[in-house]
Write an enzyme that holds these catalytic residues in place. Structure first.
Site, short mmCIF file in Angstrom:
data_model
loop_
_atom_site.label_atom_id
_atom_site.label_comp_id
_atom_site.label_asym_id
_atom_site.label_seq_id
_atom_site.Cartn_x
_atom_site.Cartn_y
_atom_site.Cartn_z
N ARG A 270 -21.07 12.00 -36.66
CA ARG A 270 -22.45 12.42 -36.90
C ARG A 270 -23.27 11.26 -37.45
O ARG A 270 -24.44 11.08 -37.11
CB ARG A 270 -22.49 13.61 -37.86
N TYR B 94 -17.72 13.51 -39.76
CA TYR B 94 -18.96 12.93 -40.32
C TYR B 94 -19.20 11.51 -39.80
O TYR B 94 -20.35 11.10 -39.66
CB TYR B 94 -18.95 13.00 -41.85
N GLN C 204 -32.64 20.40 -46.27
CA GLN C 204 -31.21 20.72 -46.30
C GLN C 204 -30.48 19.82 -45.31
O GLN C 204 -29.27 19.85 -45.22
CB GLN C 204 -31.00 22.18 -45.89
N THR D 39 -35.25 26.81 -40.84
CA THR D 39 -34.01 27.16 -41.57
C THR D 39 -33.77 28.65 -41.42
O THR D 39 -34.70 29.44 -41.46
CB THR D 39 -34.05 26.75 -43.06
N HIS E 149 -28.88 18.59 -49.87
CA HIS E 149 -27.49 18.71 -49.40
C HIS E 149 -26.86 17.35 -49.11
O HIS E 149 -25.90 17.27 -48.35
CB HIS E 149 -27.43 19.60 -48.16
N CYS F 37 -14.17 1.40 -52.21
CA CYS F 37 -15.44 1.71 -52.86
C CYS F 37 -16.08 0.40 -53.34
O CYS F 37 -15.40 -0.39 -54.01
CB CYS F 37 -15.19 2.65 -54.04
N CYS G 169 -18.05 8.26 -54.12
CA CYS G 169 -16.69 7.86 -54.52
C CYS G 169 -16.07 8.94 -55.42
O CYS G 169 -16.65 9.31 -56.44
CB CYS G 169 -16.70 6.53 -55.26
N1 APR Z 1 -37.77 24.83 -33.88
C1 APR Z 1 -37.81 25.65 -34.97
N2 APR Z 1 -36.74 26.32 -35.43
C2 APR Z 1 -35.58 26.17 -34.76
C3 APR Z 1 -35.46 25.34 -33.62
C4 APR Z 1 -36.63 24.65 -33.18
N3 APR Z 1 -36.63 23.84 -32.13
N4 APR Z 1 -34.18 25.41 -33.18
C5 APR Z 1 -33.53 26.23 -34.00
N5 APR Z 1 -34.37 26.70 -34.96
C6 APR Z 1 -34.08 27.57 -36.10
C7 APR Z 1 -33.12 28.70 -35.82
O1 APR Z 1 -33.83 29.85 -35.38
C8 APR Z 1 -32.48 28.93 -37.19
O2 APR Z 1 -33.22 29.87 -37.93
O3 APR Z 1 -33.45 26.77 -37.07
C9 APR Z 1 -32.60 27.56 -37.88
C10 APR Z 1 -31.30 26.80 -38.03
O4 APR Z 1 -30.48 27.53 -38.91
P1 APR Z 1 -29.08 26.99 -39.41
O5 APR Z 1 -28.32 26.46 -38.25
O6 APR Z 1 -28.46 28.06 -40.23
O7 APR Z 1 -29.45 25.71 -40.32
P2 APR Z 1 -29.93 25.65 -41.82
O8 APR Z 1 -30.76 26.83 -42.18
O9 APR Z 1 -30.51 24.30 -42.01
O10 APR Z 1 -28.54 25.73 -42.59
C11 APR Z 1 -28.54 25.61 -43.99
O11 APR Z 1 -26.15 25.61 -44.14
O12 APR Z 1 -24.14 24.85 -43.22
C12 APR Z 1 -25.05 24.71 -44.24
O13 APR Z 1 -25.41 22.84 -45.59
C13 APR Z 1 -25.60 23.31 -44.29
O14 APR Z 1 -27.84 22.55 -44.72
C14 APR Z 1 -27.08 23.52 -44.02
C15 APR Z 1 -27.32 24.92 -44.51
#
Ligand code: APR
Length: 230
Positions: free
Chosen positions: A55, A52, A87, A172, A105, A132, A113
């Protein structure tokens, strides 16, 4: 018109922030559970803190893209009638001009802490076990909601979804709950639902409309369309 936009990793992909599930279930080379679960943290706190830290430091190398900026622009017209529920743990919505953002999230630029349970704005590293600012204990962890933990501000999210006329899901994969259920919560109360994603997802059939393509193109086009119609 009240709008709730749910965003996931896909909205930040074009800014250079990697998504979670687009690389064989690995997140920057790590199993997601290794770096995003309390068990993973317990097993190897240093690895997780360093992960982290990297990141968090990377945030200064990335910029909001056209999708974040378009949502910032939309808020200028709609004001509090637009809520962005994200998220994502990056700060690209805020830097793109959104002020009404619910980080369900958690946030990279925040530390939690484990001793006093307080949260603090945090820009530096955590792996060197800093004290902290509240209680002085060296028990800060990333303020990220990991698997098995309870997302932040869900009552507010539910309330906004119940009042929404339009629910839009951007970038997502809809694999993680409760966010994956938002489309149902909104639709049950009569909201129209729209999915914007690079590809179809397991949830696509639950939406009234689905548009596929990059968020950096789809979101500004949708915002323009909406503002033209107001
Ligand atoms: N434009 C639009 N959509 C996109 C792009 C883009 N340029 N690039 C990727 N995607 C889409 C993918 O097709 C996929 O459906 O974004 C989505 C990313 O999915 P994930 O990687 O699963 O991310 P997310 O849905 O945010 O994950 C949810 O899972 O690991 C946990 O807490 C973490 O917040 C996260 C949660």
């Amino acid at each position: 018109m009240k709008i709730v936009v749910l965003t996931g990793a896909g909205i930040s992909a074009e800014s250079g922030v990697p998504t979670f599930r687009d690389a064989d279930g690995l997140w920057e080379g790590h199993d997601v559970m290794q770096v995003a679960s309390p068990e993973g943290f317990e097993a190897d706190p240093e690895l997780v803190q360093r992960f982290y830290d990297l990141r968090r430091a990377h945030l200064t190398d990335v910029e909001p893209n056209a999708a974040h900026l378009a949502l910032g622009r939309l808020e200028k017209t709609l004001g509090p009638d637009l809520l962005v529920i994200t998220q994502n743990v990056d700060d690209l919505h805020e830097r793109g001009g959104s002020t009404n953002v619910l980080h369900m999230h958690g946030e990279l630029r925040s530390a939690l802490c484990l001793a006093c349970a307080d949260r603090f704005e945090w820009d530096g590293d955590l792996s060197h076990a800093p004290a902290c600012p509240g209680c002085g204990a060296a028990t800060l962890r990333p303020d990220i909601v990991w698997f098995g933990e309870i997302p932040y501000r869900m009552e507010e999210a539910l309330q906004a979804l119940q009042e929404a006329d339009l629910f839009v899901s951007v970038g997502t994969s809809s694999q993680v709950y409760p966010a994956a259920a938002f489309v149902h919560w909104a639709a049950e109360q009569g909201a129209r639902t729209l999915e914007l994603n690079m590809n179809g997802t397991i949830a696509s059939e639950d939406f009234d409309e689905v548009r596929t393509g990059p968020a950096g193109t789809l979101v500004p086009a949708w915002v323009d369309e909406l503002l033209d119609g107001l």
